[in-house]
Design a protein around this motif. Structure first.
Motif, PDB file in Angstrom:
ATOM      1  N   LYS A 283       0.831  -1.203   0.000  1.00 43.31           N
ATOM      2  CA  LYS A 283       0.000   0.000   0.000  1.00 43.31           C
ATOM      3  C   LYS A 283       0.872   1.263   0.000  1.00 43.31           C
ATOM      4  N   TRP A 284       1.874   1.291   0.894  1.00 41.27           N
ATOM      5  CA  TRP A 284       2.752   2.464   0.995  1.00 41.27           C
ATOM      6  C   TRP A 284       3.621   2.590  -0.251  1.00 41.27           C
ATOM      7  N   ARG A 285       4.090   1.449  -0.800  1.00 40.93           N
ATOM      8  CA  ARG A 285       4.879   1.486  -2.036  1.00 40.93           C
ATOM      9  C   ARG A 285       4.072   2.114  -3.171  1.00 40.93           C
ATOM     10  N   ALA A 286       2.791   1.762  -3.236  1.00 47.95           N
ATOM     11  CA  ALA A 286       1.934   2.310  -4.308  1.00 47.95           C
ATOM     12  C   ALA A 286       1.764   3.812  -4.143  1.00 47.95           C
ATOM     13  N   ILE A 287       1.681   4.259  -2.880  1.00 47.23           N
ATOM     14  CA  ILE A 287       1.530   5.701  -2.635  1.00 47.23           C
ATOM     15  C   ILE A 287       2.808   6.432  -3.038  1.00 47.23           C
ATOM     16  N   VAL A 288       3.966   5.849  -2.669  1.00 49.44           N
ATOM     17  CA  VAL A 288       5.257   6.498  -2.965  1.00 49.44           C
ATOM     18  C   VAL A 288       5.486   6.562  -4.464  1.00 49.44           C
ATOM     19  N   GLY A 289       5.125   5.486  -5.176  1.00 45.21           N
ATOM     20  CA  GLY A 289       5.325   5.465  -6.626  1.00 45.21           C
ATOM     21  C   GLY A 289       6.766   5.192  -6.990  1.00 45.21           C
ATOM     22  N   PRO A 290       7.046   4.936  -8.268  1.00 40.95           N
ATOM     23  CA  PRO A 290       8.415   4.610  -8.686  1.00 40.95           C
ATOM     24  C   PRO A 290       9.346   5.815  -8.563  1.00 40.95           C
ATOM     25  N   ALA A 291      10.641   5.549  -8.379  1.00 43.23           N
ATOM     26  CA  ALA A 291      11.615   6.641  -8.229  1.00 43.23           C
ATOM     27  C   ALA A 291      11.792   7.405  -9.534  1.00 43.23           C
ATOM     28  N   ASN A 292      11.724   6.705 -10.674  1.00 41.07           N
ATOM     29  CA  ASN A 292      11.885   7.367 -11.976  1.00 41.07           C
ATOM     30  C   ASN A 292      10.685   7.040 -12.864  1.00 41.07           C
ATOM     31  N   PRO A 293       9.558   7.739 -12.666  1.00 37.71           N
ATOM     32  CA  PRO A 293       8.365   7.364 -13.432  1.00 37.71           C
ATOM     33  C   PRO A 293       8.545   7.653 -14.920  1.00 37.71           C
ATOM     34  N   THR A 294       8.008   6.764 -15.767  1.00 34.81           N
ATOM     35  CA  THR A 294       7.992   7.045 -17.207  1.00 34.81           C
ATOM     36  C   THR A 294       6.797   7.967 -17.437  1.00 34.81           C
ATOM     37  N   THR A 295       6.719   8.561 -18.606  1.00 35.78           N
ATOM     38  CA  THR A 295       5.622   9.516 -18.847  1.00 35.78           C
ATOM     39  C   THR A 295       4.267   8.849 -18.683  1.00 35.78           C
TER      40      THR A 295
ATOM     41  N   GLY B  68       9.841   3.797   0.460  1.00 34.96           N
ATOM     42  CA  GLY B  68       9.130   2.676   1.087  1.00 34.96           C
ATOM     43  C   GLY B  68       9.821   1.372   0.716  1.00 34.96           C
ATOM     44  N   PRO B  69      10.050   0.479   1.697  1.00 37.99           N
ATOM     45  CA  PRO B  69      10.690  -0.814   1.420  1.00 37.99           C
ATOM     46  C   PRO B  69       9.830  -1.659   0.476  1.00 37.99           C
ATOM     47  N   ASP B  70      10.477  -2.620  -0.232  1.00 39.26           N
ATOM     48  CA  ASP B  70       9.740  -3.379  -1.247  1.00 39.26           C
ATOM     49  C   ASP B  70       9.215  -4.722  -0.754  1.00 39.26           C
ATOM     50  N   SER B  71       9.528  -5.100   0.488  1.00 35.76           N
ATOM     51  CA  SER B  71       9.031  -6.381   0.994  1.00 35.76           C
ATOM     52  C   SER B  71       8.930  -6.325   2.515  1.00 35.76           C
TER      53      SER B  71
ATOM     54  N   LEU C  10      16.594  10.818  -8.153  1.00 39.32           N
ATOM     55  CA  LEU C  10      17.180  10.606  -6.829  1.00 39.32           C
ATOM     56  C   LEU C  10      16.555  11.458  -5.754  1.00 39.32           C
ATOM     57  N   ARG C  11      16.061  12.619  -6.159  1.00 45.03           N
ATOM     58  CA  ARG C  11      15.558  13.528  -5.130  1.00 45.03           C
ATOM     59  C   ARG C  11      14.100  13.232  -4.782  1.00 45.03           C
ATOM     60  N   ASP C  12      13.702  11.957  -4.899  1.00 44.24           N
ATOM     61  CA  ASP C  12      12.294  11.685  -4.577  1.00 44.24           C
ATOM     62  C   ASP C  12      12.038  11.994  -3.104  1.00 44.24           C
ATOM     63  N   ALA C  13      10.792  12.325  -2.814  1.00 40.87           N
ATOM     64  CA  ALA C  13      10.451  12.873  -1.499  1.00 40.87           C
ATOM     65  C   ALA C  13      10.297  11.819  -0.416  1.00 40.87           C
TER      66      ALA C  13
ATOM     67  N   GLU D 250       3.473   6.306 -16.844  1.00 41.75           N
ATOM     68  CA  GLU D 250       3.196   6.056 -15.420  1.00 41.75           C
ATOM     69  C   GLU D 250       2.817   7.353 -14.715  1.00 41.75           C
ATOM     70  N   SER D 251       3.578   8.414 -14.979  1.00 39.03           N
ATOM     71  CA  SER D 251       3.331   9.640 -14.219  1.00 39.03           C
ATOM     72  C   SER D 251       1.998  10.277 -14.607  1.00 39.03           C
ATOM     73  N   ASP D 252       1.456   9.916 -15.764  1.00 41.95           N
ATOM     74  CA  ASP D 252       0.129  10.419 -16.127  1.00 41.95           C
ATOM     75  C   ASP D 252      -0.934   9.825 -15.198  1.00 41.95           C
ATOM     76  N   THR D 253      -0.763   8.547 -14.867  1.00 42.97           N
ATOM     77  CA  THR D 253      -1.811   7.877 -14.100  1.00 42.97           C
ATOM     78  C   THR D 253      -1.527   7.887 -12.609  1.00 42.97           C
ATOM     79  N   LEU D 254      -0.326   8.234 -12.232  1.00 47.93           N
ATOM     80  CA  LEU D 254       0.054   8.110 -10.817  1.00 47.93           C
ATOM     81  C   LEU D 254      -0.340   9.319  -9.984  1.00 47.93           C
ATOM     82  N   ASP D 255      -1.135   9.049  -8.970  1.00 48.88           N
ATOM     83  CA  ASP D 255      -1.387  10.129  -8.006  1.00 48.88           C
ATOM     84  C   ASP D 255      -0.507   9.802  -6.808  1.00 48.88           C
ATOM     85  N   SER D 256       0.794   9.933  -6.994  1.00 52.85           N
ATOM     86  CA  SER D 256       1.690   9.453  -5.937  1.00 52.85           C
ATOM     87  C   SER D 256       2.591  10.565  -5.423  1.00 52.85           C
TER      88      SER D 256
END
Length: 369
Positions: free
Chosen positions: A172-184, A208-211, A202-205, A186-192
């Motif tokens: 759940k938290w990983r989905a909120i954080v979103g990928p570190a380098n979103p592709t266009t 979240g751990p992956d497992s 690198l400067r993501d805000a 992904e970033s269109d659909t991501l409310d993250s």
């Protein structure tokens, strides 16, 4: 027929200050009518007959939670039987939510996002990482060319580490954080978070751990279970005042909104930590009100009724005084005289008035410590 009602069993501990020892109880919860029953494990006898207790909900009961039953602060240490463990324990996960220096100006919004996602914040602390702690955290990236840049970014200011608990908390938290380098796409659909708050890459805000396994390992770095201190607090101890978001406001999910209001008003939150305060500590903390304020005992009970969030507030604009922004201690009066203040907006009554703040400027440092 009552005995046929569905029930959940937990093992709870209560610290008895008069005997200086922990007492164990079996706590039974009946969802049908929100009633509870308690047995004294050691003495093998009923401690509390089945009683309706509507302020306790099934979602409050999980291993590690702290609940209050008739002003006794109990810690749930285990499930009482296999049925309860299977039914409730399987999907509850703990994960680390790490807000990096880039995301710190938006911590109020992040609190809201976490709460709205149905996750519970069980620990929170603003910290400053040493080089060694940052290197330990990014150990998997040691061989990467950008390793030193990662270290510099996470050490560039305070971070906020939180332990989140909930069903499928890791994903759940990983989905909120979103990928570190979103592709266009992904970033269109991501409310993250990375999209809303951080610069890409690198400067993501947030992180979240992956497992579940990496979450346990990373939580250990920030909140050591061995009783170690973990990274140092970001508290500055200068020109500061103390503000505590009271348990009722934390419980009602108001922490994010209160934090947003404080930052919007131009104050700096230089340190923050979630605490569960013991009654003896609260009595000492509120000592100056004893015999002066008629609500003293109720104020004590409120502040130790659940987790509270203590903050170090710094003010740089001499015309703004944080105590004035909190407003009169009675919210009804505050709504009448000072409608924009924290207690006017978020307080309910004199006891549940959303925040405690330092009354005297010279007490600010004392209370923050």
């Amino acid at each position: 027929f009552q005995s046929q009602d569905e029930r959940y069993a937990f093992i709870a501990e209560w610290y008895d200050p008069s005997a200086s020892l922990f007492r164990r109880y079996e706590l039974l919860y009946y969802p049908k009518d929100s009633s509870i029953e308690m047995y004294d494990v050691k003495n093998r006898r009923t401690f509390l007959r089945r009683t309706k207790y509507e302020s306790l909900h099934l979602e409050d009961l999980y291993v590690g939670s702290k609940v209050t039953v008739f002003s006794r602060h109990l810690t749930i240490v285990d499930y009482g039987n296999l049925y309860t463990s299977r039914k409730l324990g399987s999907r509850k996960e703990r994960t680390l939510a790490l807000i990096k220096p880039d995301g710190m100006r938006k911590i109020g919004e992040l609190f809201d996002i976490i709460i709205n996602a149905g996750l519970t914040i069980t620990k929170a602390k603003m910290m400053l990482l040493s080089r060694k702690e940052a290197a330990d955290f990014y150990a998997d990236h040691r061989a990467k060319p950008y390793f030193h840049e990662l270290l510099q970014l996470i050490m560039s200011g305070p971070i906020l580490a939180m332990e989140l608990l909930g069903d499928d908390a890791v994903s759940k938290w990983r989905a909120i954080v979103g990928p570190a380098n979103p592709t266009t796409t992904e970033s269109d659909t991501l409310d993250s978070i990375s999209e809303s708050f951080g610069h890409y890459g690198l400067r993501d805000a947030a992180h979240g751990p992956d497992s579940v396994a990496s979450a346990a390992k990373e939580l250990e770095l920030f909140f050591p279970s061995s009783g170690g201190r973990g990274p140092v607090s970001s508290a500055k101890f200068t020109n500061c005042t103390c503000c505590i978001i009271k348990p009722h406001a934390v419980n009602e999910g108001l922490a994010g909104k209160i934090i947003k209001a404080i930052l919007k008003e131009g104050f700096e939150i230089s340190a923050l930590q979630m605490f569960n305060m013991e009654r003896t500590n609260v009595e000492e903390f509120y000592e100056i009100y004893k015999g002066v304020v008629p609500e003293y005992l109720e104020m004590v009970s409120e502040l130790c009724s659940g987790p509270c969030i203590a903050m170090e507030i710094r003010q740089f604009d001499p015309s703004k005084v944080f105590r004035d922004f909190c407003g009169p201690s009675d919210p009804a009066l505050a709504r009448h005289l000072r409608p924009g203040t924290l207690r006017a907006v978020f307080g309910k009554d004199k006891i549940q008035n959303a925040v405690h703040c330092t009354d005297l400027p010279e007490d600010g440092l004392l209370e923050v410590r």
